[in-house]
Structure formats: structure tokens, C-alpha cells
Design an enzyme around this catalytic site. Sequence first.
Site, PDB file in Angstrom:
ATOM      1  CG  ASP A 181      -1.699   1.235   1.409  1.00 42.51           C
ATOM      2  OD1 ASP A 181      -2.388   1.627   0.456  1.00 42.51           O
ATOM      3  OD2 ASP A 181      -1.624   1.847   2.490  1.00 42.51           O
ATOM      4  CG  ASP A 214      -1.460   7.809   0.364  1.00 44.17           C
ATOM      5  OD1 ASP A 214      -0.323   8.159   0.008  1.00 44.17           O
ATOM      6  OD2 ASP A 214      -2.485   8.034  -0.313  1.00 44.17           O
ATOM      7  CG  ASP A 261      -3.273   8.521   5.162  1.00 42.19           C
ATOM      8  OD1 ASP A 261      -3.607   9.526   4.514  1.00 42.19           O
ATOM      9  OD2 ASP A 261      -4.010   7.542   5.334  1.00 42.19           O
ATOM     10  N   GLY A 312      -4.253  12.533   4.306  1.00 46.33           N
ATOM     11  CA  GLY A 312      -5.538  12.698   3.648  1.00 46.33           C
ATOM     12  C   GLY A 312      -5.356  12.436   2.170  1.00 46.33           C
ATOM     13  CE1 TYR A 313      -9.799  12.912   0.252  1.00 48.51           C
ATOM     14  CE2 TYR A 313      -9.076  11.409  -1.455  1.00 48.51           C
ATOM     15  CZ  TYR A 313     -10.019  11.821  -0.547  1.00 48.51           C
ATOM     16  OH  TYR A 313     -11.196  11.125  -0.438  1.00 48.51           O
ATOM     17  CB  CYS A 341      -7.927   2.136  -8.030  1.00 48.19           C
ATOM     18  SG  CYS A 341      -9.698   2.458  -8.292  1.00 48.19           S
TER      19      CYS A 341
END
Length: 563
Positions: A379, A381, A387, A389-390, A460
Site C-alpha cells: 500500500d 499512503d 497519510d 488525507g489526499y 485505482c
Amino acid sequence: MRKEGIRRIVVRGPNWLGDAVMCEPALSRVRTLFPQAEITLLVKPGIADLLAQHPAVNRTLVYDDRGRHAGLVGKWSLAAVLRRHRFDLAILFQNAFEAALISFLAGIPRRFGYATDGRTLLLTDPVTVPPRAAQRHQVEYYWDLLKPLGGHGPAPAPRLYVTPDESALIAGRLADAGIGPSDLVIGVNPGSTYGHAKRWLPDRYAEVVNRVVKEAQGQSDARVGVAILGAKGEEPLGKAIADQIKTRTVVCSGQTTVRELMALVKRCQLFLTNDTGPMHVAAAFKVPLVAVFGPTDWQTTSPFGVDAKLVRQPVSCAPCLLRECPIDHRCMTGVTVEQVHDAAVQHLPLVAPPPAVEPASPSPSPSSTSLAGVTVFLDRDGTLNLDTGYVKSPDDFTVLPGVGAALARLKQAGARLVVVTNQSGLGRGYFTSRDLEAIHSKLRLVLAEDGVTLDGLYFCPHHPDDHCNCRKPARGMIDRAHAELQVDLSRSYVIGDSVRDVELAKQVGAQSLLVMTGPSGAEALADLTARDLPPDYVAEGLSQAVDWIVAHATHRPAADLQR
């Protein structure tokens, strides 16, 4: 304000630990409002430690008001330093007159802050202070300052970060006191640097702890230890409480740096506290907590965005906001042991800490072919990087400490490394494919410094409502890797920090490893356990996950890596 013309920003942060934690969402918001700008944080030494390596910040300048920046000469010296950086914009979360004066003396062309403390004329962009009747929480107060700059939506909960090395250091300190990595830890924060008026009675803290320890031990087989926190000068207070507690107790008052305090608070399964900075640190790490409020305003400074239990005695003179009580301290003496105990037991049973790898011998050094044919899916973030958020630009992207070295061990042993990551920010329009390409270029460059190359990187791009077959936990990305890279799924591993990573591993028949470096690791583990979908292994960080993979894939005895 033309944001594209803002290249260099200085953010003056709050002075107090708790205020700095409550300002963290706004600090992160500055980064999203100015994604291409270089952001410098100007704060006092303790706050610099609290926010060290924060993903929103490119550089930190320390305001040493008790040393080289003391007095008028020191202020002028600091202004000269700021002038050399040629900042375009100053955002002043700190409300004092001197914050505006220093930015004015530094010649910063745009100076943005609340119109308070008589400093309106020093600001080019003064913002009206919300009326007292609005009763805005302090987190929202800082957040609202950014609305004229384009900030919108509700304020998120504060978040803080510690490194695996910092967590390991605290684990060693607790072990020296007889508190093991699988023991439950109750944290007690009985002091207050602001003043004695905020302190609940120490004897009552001890009695509550003894009751809760007894009940926690009765509900599980885990042992329970107690850690007492506090600032320098509060050592006698901590010792007085420790002497009354009937289980293994370590007094850390005055013995921790800010970073160590953060790691210690994060390690706790329950936190009992007055309204102080460490209370907000616990909330940022989502540690179950009970907070005793007296002279301060619980509506504006309570733990934000978490299920905290507040205990207070409503009296006519509170909130008075005084450091010392001029009468009988009724707001605190009126809070009973039963009230705090009843609040604490609402957090029972306590969730045991995740298993951690603490090898007695050095980490295994795999040979150059021992992991040939093994594929490790990663994975992104929360596993490889912070991590936040975005992540919308390379400036927002910070690889976690030790990641490069851990992945280098896998590559040197012959394993293939494939990143699989959900990036719905593309589908939501938060960033462009060009932005994502730049972020992944930075990832590859950072890993290359440790000699690591990725064998594949799949993402994705879809919105969750698209119901695609590639958004984890759907297996589309794994299937692509299987077809394109001829992956042997029976010899594959999935490492991630969320529920969906473990679910994906179980779908494709891979071994699942949950790392606790993301913001919701404990919640993910609790959810998976409740659904009888436990990961094959839980690791504090990526390095420990690699230890387990090496032992498992090479069929070495791994019993000493399990708990």
C-alpha cells in the site's frame, strides 16, 4: 489574493502545546490552499519538536524568545532573518501583537491574521474575530481564519505523527520499568504548566487508577501498567501518585522530550488527564481518554473529533480561566472519584496493543536469492509515506523513516516490490494525473537513494461510487500484476495500514501484514478482529514487517517473532 503569485509563506504557529495541536488541521489546510508554495513554520522550540517533519511544512524556523530573540534587539534580529527569506505571505495563527510586528518589520508584503491585540494596522489582511457568543471551538477558530483564503467545509480532527524509532524508544523505557509490549498502559497526566487551578486532586487520581486497573485486569488476561506524565518540576506530584498505585508504575514527569511524550501518549490504551497539552496529543492519536475540566471552557478547548469523556462540576464561577483559584477551588474539589471512575469504565474493556516485533538478536540478513519468486504488494499512503488525507503534490509527499532501508533488504534478497494504491482523488478532481505522476516520480527518486527500484506501481483512479473492479479491496490491481509480471500469488504478501489491504490479501490468497504507521491502525485491527479476519501479522512499522516476511518466506523458525 492571486494564489499563483504566492511562492513563499511563513506560518506563525501558536505558543502552547495544546493550541499547536488544535491548530494542526489549519496548518495542513494551508498546504492544500497553496500546494506549490514553500511553507516555513515559525514557532517556539517545543512546538517545533511537536510538528517536526510535519508533511505540510518545508522548513521550520525556531523563535527563541528566551535566548537569541529576547528583547527588542532579538525581535529585530528575527525580523532580519525573515526578511532574507523573501516571504510573500505571513499567516499568523498566533494572536499576539508581536507576531504582527515582526512580520511587518520583516517587510512581508501580505500579512494575514485575526484583527486582535491592537495589531490591525500592522496587518494587510485583517480578519474579523468571531464573536464570543459563537462559542467556536479553538480548532474551528484557527480553521475559520483561512476562510477568506478559500478554506471551506468543517474542520477535521487534529493528527500527529511519530516514527517507528520513537515508538521503539518508548517501548524500551517501559520495558525497563517492567511494562512489556503486550501490556495495557494507562496514562495519567495530573499536572498543568498553565497553573495549579487546572489540577484535579492527586489522591483522587490514584484512587481512580487503582479501581480501573483492578477492573481492566478482571476483564482480560493482559497485565496493566501505569505511566505518569508531566513537565519539569512536576516530578514530586508524579511520585506522590505513583506511591499510591498498586501496580507497576513508571514516573516520566520531567523525563521526556516533546517527541518522547508524544510516543508515550500514543502507546497508552487509556489516558486520564486535566485540560492540558497532552490531553490534545492523546486526542490527536485517538487514545481513549477522560478529561477533568475546572477553570477552563470545555466548549472551546475540549478534545476535538474523538469520543472523549469529560468530567466537570458546574459552578457559577467557572470558566474563570484563572491560573490560581482565589477562593476554594470548588470546580475541582467538587469533582468526585466516582464521577471520573464512571467515565473511565465507559472505555472498558481496553483494547490490547498490537503485537510488536522486538527481536532479541539482530534482524535476519537474507541472502541475495532467499526471496526469489516472492512478490510483496505495498500500500502507499500510511505504509510508505505519511497519510495526510489526499496527497496532492510532491511537496505533500513524505516517505516514512526507514522505508527505503526496509525495502532494500527485500530487493537484495530477490523479492519483487509492487505498489497498489487507491487514488480516488483523481476521480474526485482533487488533483490531476500529472500531479500523481510527479508524486510517484518523487517516490521512485527517494527509494533510489537506498538502491530500491519498484517492479510495478498500480493505482485505482476511480471514485468509490464508480464501483470499479480495481479499487481495493477489489482485486483488479493484483490481477493486472499477476498477468503482466507473472506473479505467483501463493508466494505473495500484502502490506498495508487499513482494513481493505488485509481484505485484499485474503481475497487473492496472499499473506496479510497490517502496519501501524497509518492514522487508523488501531481501529483497523479492532475491526478486523471483531469480524474474525485477523491479519497474518501485525507490525509496528515496515522494518518489522520485513523481518516477518524474511522468516516466513525462508521457512525460518518465526516463533520468536510472534506474540
